[in-house]
Design a protein around this motif. Sequence first.
Motif, PDB file in Angstrom:
ATOM      1  N   CYS A   1      18.019  38.430 -17.944  1.00 41.51           N
ATOM      2  CA  CYS A   1      19.453  38.335 -18.364  1.00 41.51           C
ATOM      3  C   CYS A   1      20.087  38.137 -19.609  1.00 41.51           C
ATOM      4  CB  CYS A   1      20.148  37.103 -17.357  1.00 41.51           C
ATOM      5  SG  CYS A   1      20.275  37.438 -15.523  1.00 41.51           S
ATOM      6  N   THR A   2      19.168  37.899 -20.702  1.00 37.10           N
ATOM      7  CA  THR A   2      19.474  37.846 -22.086  1.00 37.10           C
ATOM      8  C   THR A   2      19.598  39.218 -22.699  1.00 37.10           C
ATOM      9  OG1 THR A   2      17.090  37.763 -22.597  1.00 37.10           O
ATOM     10  CG2 THR A   2      17.939  35.773 -22.302  1.00 37.10           C
ATOM     11  N   ASP A   3      19.166  40.191 -21.995  1.00 36.50           N
ATOM     12  CA  ASP A   3      19.361  41.557 -22.251  1.00 36.50           C
ATOM     13  C   ASP A   3      18.387  41.797 -23.460  1.00 36.50           C
ATOM     14  OD1 ASP A   3      19.888  44.380 -22.285  1.00 36.50           O
ATOM     15  OD2 ASP A   3      21.669  43.972 -23.236  1.00 36.50           O
ATOM     16  N   THR A   4      17.159  41.008 -23.589  1.00 36.63           N
ATOM     17  CA  THR A   4      16.273  41.314 -24.690  1.00 36.63           C
ATOM     18  C   THR A   4      14.898  41.730 -24.400  1.00 36.63           C
ATOM     19  OG1 THR A   4      15.984  38.862 -24.718  1.00 36.63           O
ATOM     20  CG2 THR A   4      17.736  39.585 -26.040  1.00 36.63           C
ATOM     21  N   THR A   5      14.679  41.854 -23.078  1.00 35.49           N
ATOM     22  CA  THR A   5      13.259  42.009 -22.832  1.00 35.49           C
ATOM     23  C   THR A   5      13.034  43.186 -22.539  1.00 35.49           C
ATOM     24  OG1 THR A   5      13.674  41.919 -20.291  1.00 35.49           O
ATOM     25  CG2 THR A   5      13.196  39.822 -21.302  1.00 35.49           C
ATOM     26  N   GLY A   6      13.916  44.324 -22.425  1.00 35.05           N
ATOM     27  CA  GLY A   6      13.964  45.711 -22.139  1.00 35.05           C
ATOM     28  C   GLY A   6      13.863  46.174 -20.580  1.00 35.05           C
ATOM     29  N   HIS A   7      13.628  45.033 -19.944  1.00 33.64           N
ATOM     30  CA  HIS A   7      13.655  45.310 -18.483  1.00 33.64           C
ATOM     31  C   HIS A   7      14.793  45.820 -17.517  1.00 33.64           C
ATOM     32  CE1 HIS A   7       9.943  42.878 -19.191  1.00 33.64           C
ATOM     33  NE2 HIS A   7       9.290  43.563 -18.185  1.00 33.64           N
ATOM     34  N   ALA A   8      14.674  46.698 -16.701  1.00 31.30           N
ATOM     35  CA  ALA A   8      15.800  46.860 -15.903  1.00 31.30           C
ATOM     36  C   ALA A   8      15.562  46.355 -14.595  1.00 31.30           C
ATOM     37  CB  ALA A   8      16.029  48.390 -15.761  1.00 31.30           C
ATOM     38  N   GLU A   9      16.508  45.732 -13.919  1.00 31.45           N
ATOM     39  CA  GLU A   9      16.704  45.399 -12.574  1.00 31.45           C
ATOM     40  C   GLU A   9      16.476  46.664 -11.735  1.00 31.45           C
ATOM     41  OE1 GLU A   9      19.678  42.858 -10.993  1.00 31.45           O
ATOM     42  OE2 GLU A   9      19.714  41.408 -12.890  1.00 31.45           O
ATOM     43  N   VAL A  10      15.298  46.628 -10.879  1.00 30.33           N
ATOM     44  CA  VAL A  10      14.805  47.809 -10.117  1.00 30.33           C
ATOM     45  C   VAL A  10      14.419  47.331  -8.694  1.00 30.33           C
ATOM     46  CG1 VAL A  10      13.976  48.901 -12.201  1.00 30.33           C
ATOM     47  CG2 VAL A  10      12.331  47.210 -10.657  1.00 30.33           C
ATOM     48  N   VAL A  11      14.855  48.302  -7.771  1.00 26.17           N
ATOM     49  CA  VAL A  11      14.194  48.093  -6.501  1.00 26.17           C
ATOM     50  C   VAL A  11      12.935  49.023  -6.294  1.00 26.17           C
ATOM     51  CG1 VAL A  11      15.674  50.057  -5.381  1.00 26.17           C
ATOM     52  CG2 VAL A  11      14.691  48.460  -4.055  1.00 26.17           C
ATOM     53  N   LYS A  12      11.875  48.604  -5.724  1.00 27.67           N
ATOM     54  CA  LYS A  12      10.865  49.388  -5.618  1.00 27.67           C
ATOM     55  C   LYS A  12      10.543  49.891  -3.856  1.00 27.67           C
ATOM     56  CE  LYS A  12       5.797  48.416  -5.448  1.00 27.67           C
ATOM     57  NZ  LYS A  12       4.626  47.266  -5.825  1.00 27.67           N
ATOM     58  N   ILE A  13      10.763  50.884  -3.630  1.00 27.95           N
ATOM     59  CA  ILE A  13      10.640  51.409  -2.390  1.00 27.95           C
ATOM     60  C   ILE A  13       9.325  52.169  -1.713  1.00 27.95           C
ATOM     61  CG2 ILE A  13      12.040  52.943  -0.819  1.00 27.95           C
ATOM     62  CD1 ILE A  13      13.952  53.146  -3.532  1.00 27.95           C
ATOM     63  N   THR A  14       8.921  51.578  -0.878  1.00 32.20           N
ATOM     64  CA  THR A  14       7.759  51.908  -0.523  1.00 32.20           C
ATOM     65  C   THR A  14       8.180  52.782   0.885  1.00 32.20           C
ATOM     66  OG1 THR A  14       6.418  49.791  -1.106  1.00 32.20           O
ATOM     67  CG2 THR A  14       5.395  51.413   0.759  1.00 32.20           C
ATOM     68  N   TYR A  15       7.759  54.158   1.080  1.00 36.74           N
ATOM     69  CA  TYR A  15       8.251  55.014   2.056  1.00 36.74           C
ATOM     70  C   TYR A  15       7.256  55.976   2.724  1.00 36.74           C
ATOM     71  CZ  TYR A  15       8.401  58.606  -1.703  1.00 36.74           C
ATOM     72  OH  TYR A  15       8.171  59.550  -2.588  1.00 36.74           O
ATOM     73  N   ASP A  16       7.580  56.486   3.703  1.00 35.64           N
ATOM     74  CA  ASP A  16       6.616  57.455   4.042  1.00 35.64           C
ATOM     75  C   ASP A  16       7.249  59.060   4.063  1.00 35.64           C
ATOM     76  OD1 ASP A  16       5.436  59.341   5.925  1.00 35.64           O
ATOM     77  OD2 ASP A  16       5.378  58.065   7.833  1.00 35.64           O
TER      78      ASP A  16
END
Length: 159
Positions: free
Chosen positions: A48-63
């Motif tokens: 949330c500090t916008d300093t880590t370079g990470h994005a909030e994401v969803v990891k989808i496991t699918y068939d």
Amino acid sequence: MNNIEVAVFGAGCFWGVEETFRKLAGVVETEVGYAGGNSDHTTYEEVCTDTTGHAEVVKITYDPSIIKFENLLDIFFNNHNPTTLDRQGVDVGSQYRSVIFYSNEVQKEAGAKAIKELEESGCFKNPIVTKLELLNNYIKAEEYHQKYLKKKGLTSCSL
């Protein structure tokens, strides 16, 4: 279910994104997390500090015999604004960027093709800013973020 694959997308706050994908036929599991940052560990507070370079994401496991990666891309693009840089709605910062994190060349090519087709379609008056990045430094988000809207009884919410 021998042929299971994983897709990872960032499209704003991960709560709504997760809920959108969680309900789809062919999706085996969803998990929210952080990806693309400068280290292989972080916390929500740090992201949330916008300093880590990470994005909030969803990891989808699918068939993929039930739902194809291209179908997931269509849903991804139809459920957020891919023309706003580092923001979705009221959420602002690079952690809310529009991004496809690919884990193989097939996903990379499909993502590039989808972006190109969307740009050429004229559906948006502004340019597509969705990034296509190699998946790295994925971290599962804290447990209280997992299936957040479902836990809160807000499963009918959309992005």
